[in-house]
Design a protein around this motif. Sequence first.
Motif, PDB file in Angstrom:
ATOM      1  N   SER A  28       4.584 -10.103   7.561  1.00 55.25           N
ATOM      2  CA  SER A  28       3.329 -10.797   7.883  1.00 55.25           C
ATOM      3  C   SER A  28       2.389  -9.847   8.622  1.00 55.25           C
ATOM      4  N   ALA A  29       1.143 -10.287   8.803  1.00 50.44           N
ATOM      5  CA  ALA A  29       0.150  -9.413   9.434  1.00 50.44           C
ATOM      6  C   ALA A  29      -0.891 -10.227  10.197  1.00 50.44           C
ATOM      7  N   ILE A  30      -1.454  -9.600  11.213  1.00 50.19           N
ATOM      8  CA  ILE A  30      -2.557 -10.195  11.980  1.00 50.19           C
ATOM      9  C   ILE A  30      -3.726  -9.210  11.935  1.00 50.19           C
ATOM     10  N   VAL A  31      -4.837  -9.645  11.345  1.00 44.39           N
ATOM     11  CA  VAL A  31      -6.024  -8.787  11.261  1.00 44.39           C
ATOM     12  C   VAL A  31      -7.147  -9.411  12.094  1.00 44.39           C
ATOM     13  N   ILE A  34       5.917  -7.414  11.935  1.00 48.17           N
ATOM     14  CA  ILE A  34       4.537  -7.902  11.753  1.00 48.17           C
ATOM     15  C   ILE A  34       3.593  -6.800  12.222  1.00 48.17           C
ATOM     16  N   HIS A  35       2.628  -6.452  11.381  1.00 46.30           N
ATOM     17  CA  HIS A  35       1.684  -5.419  11.808  1.00 46.30           C
ATOM     18  C   HIS A  35       0.302  -6.010  12.076  1.00 46.30           C
ATOM     19  N   THR A  36      -0.526  -5.231  12.754  1.00 46.18           N
ATOM     20  CA  THR A  36      -1.836  -5.739  13.174  1.00 46.18           C
ATOM     21  C   THR A  36      -2.865  -4.626  13.187  1.00 46.18           C
ATOM     22  N   ASN A  37      -4.099  -4.979  12.875  1.00 46.36           N
ATOM     23  CA  ASN A  37      -5.206  -4.018  12.911  1.00 46.36           C
ATOM     24  C   ASN A  37      -6.492  -4.731  13.298  1.00 46.36           C
ATOM     25  N   CYS A  38      -7.470  -3.943  13.667  1.00 46.66           N
ATOM     26  CA  CYS A  38      -8.805  -4.490  13.910  1.00 46.66           C
ATOM     27  C   CYS A  38      -9.780  -3.808  12.952  1.00 46.66           C
ATOM     28  N   VAL A  39     -10.276  -4.573  11.979  1.00 47.53           N
ATOM     29  CA  VAL A  39     -11.272  -4.061  11.035  1.00 47.53           C
ATOM     30  C   VAL A  39     -12.650  -4.275  11.654  1.00 47.53           C
ATOM     31  N   VAL A  59      -7.769   0.783  14.817  1.00 47.05           N
ATOM     32  CA  VAL A  59      -9.158   0.324  14.800  1.00 47.05           C
ATOM     33  C   VAL A  59      -9.769   0.927  13.547  1.00 47.05           C
ATOM     34  N   MET A  60     -10.071   0.086  12.568  1.00 48.33           N
ATOM     35  CA  MET A  60     -10.477   0.562  11.239  1.00 48.33           C
ATOM     36  C   MET A  60     -11.978   0.284  11.037  1.00 48.33           C
ATOM     37  N   HIS A  61     -12.785   1.312  11.257  1.00 47.78           N
ATOM     38  CA  HIS A  61     -14.232   1.147  11.068  1.00 47.78           C
ATOM     39  C   HIS A  61     -14.559   1.139   9.578  1.00 47.78           C
ATOM     40  N   ALA A  62     -15.342   0.156   9.186  1.00 46.41           N
ATOM     41  CA  ALA A  62     -15.738  -0.001   7.784  1.00 46.41           C
ATOM     42  C   ALA A  62     -17.246  -0.219   7.793  1.00 46.41           C
ATOM     43  N   ASN A  63     -17.994   0.892   7.878  1.00 46.93           N
ATOM     44  CA  ASN A  63     -19.448   0.745   8.115  1.00 46.93           C
ATOM     45  C   ASN A  63     -20.318   1.603   7.204  1.00 46.93           C
TER      46      ASN A  63
END
Length: 240
Positions: free
Chosen positions: A126-129, A169-174, A230-234
């Motif tokens: 599972s994952a938490i984004v 469980i992995h997690t990221n911040c997009v 911390v995944m910047h998508a800009n």
Amino acid sequence: MSEKMLVITGGSRGIGRAAIARFQAEGFSVINLSRTPIGLAGVAQITVDMSDANWAIQGAGKLHDAVVKRMPSGQGRIVVVHNAGLLEKDSVCTVAAESFAKVMQVNVIAPAQLNQILLPIMTPGSAIVYVGSTLSEKAVANSCSYVTSKHALVGLMRATCQDLVGSGIHTNCVCPGFTDTEMLRAHVGGDQAVLDSIASGVTFNRLIQPQEMADAIYVAATQAVFNGAVMHANLGQIER
Ligand SMILES: NC(=O)c1ccc[n+]([C@@H]2O[C@H](COP(=O)([O-])OP(=O)(O)OC[C@H]3O[C@@H](n4cnc5c(N)ncnc54)[C@H](OP(=O)(O)O)[C@@H]3O)[C@@H](O)[C@H]2O)c1
């Protein structure tokens, strides 16, 4: 019944709605939490106002029932996407405590509350984004509560990563850049000249489309090698 489930907040429009389409195309069942019912085929709706801290009291039971109905084995993967967001124009000089607290409740506390409802039934894989912002790591004027909340969301993501060691469980911040949604259009008062000016600060000279953010969220949710990131998508922002 699908063994892959997306639980998303703020799927009623914008980036959240695009993310729902992306995950549905990959065979995920979907539960959406927002104030406005989404009215989209195949999506279970839980209508809640996350600016009220008590939302979790009523929401927890409904959410559990919805998950069990769609995943009776209890063995499937759950992807949680904390996407709902509130952006107010305010300044550190004048922001009112009540308004500040509301932004923190929607953008930071509600994700923590949702995690506590779902973590007991989340299995390895599972994952938490978290959906942050460019303003998770920099500031602009007149967005004090939003900037503070999006910085805090990175802290919550990093704490999540550390507290879930060994869980699978992995997690990221997009962190989206300027994306063409109601939030951005409302923030600039619908002024096309301002939108064009914003776009001119992006290396591709355009706004991001919600579907592009949905792709980034999907990668963050399904590639565990990105964990605690911390995944910047800009689209690349021009340094001034
Ligand atoms: N658009 C951008 O340029 C941009 C840039 C950086 C970061 N982001 C972030 O990306 C995320 C999505 O933004 P967006 O542009 O798609 O915004 P949007 O079009 O305004 O959508 C926001 C979503 O959040 C939900 N929401 C807001 N307040 C809520 C509440 N009290 N309770 C429950 N749900 C609530 C809304 O649903 P209801 O109104 O139906 O409740 C809506 O579905 C946000 O976290 C935002 O901060 C956006």
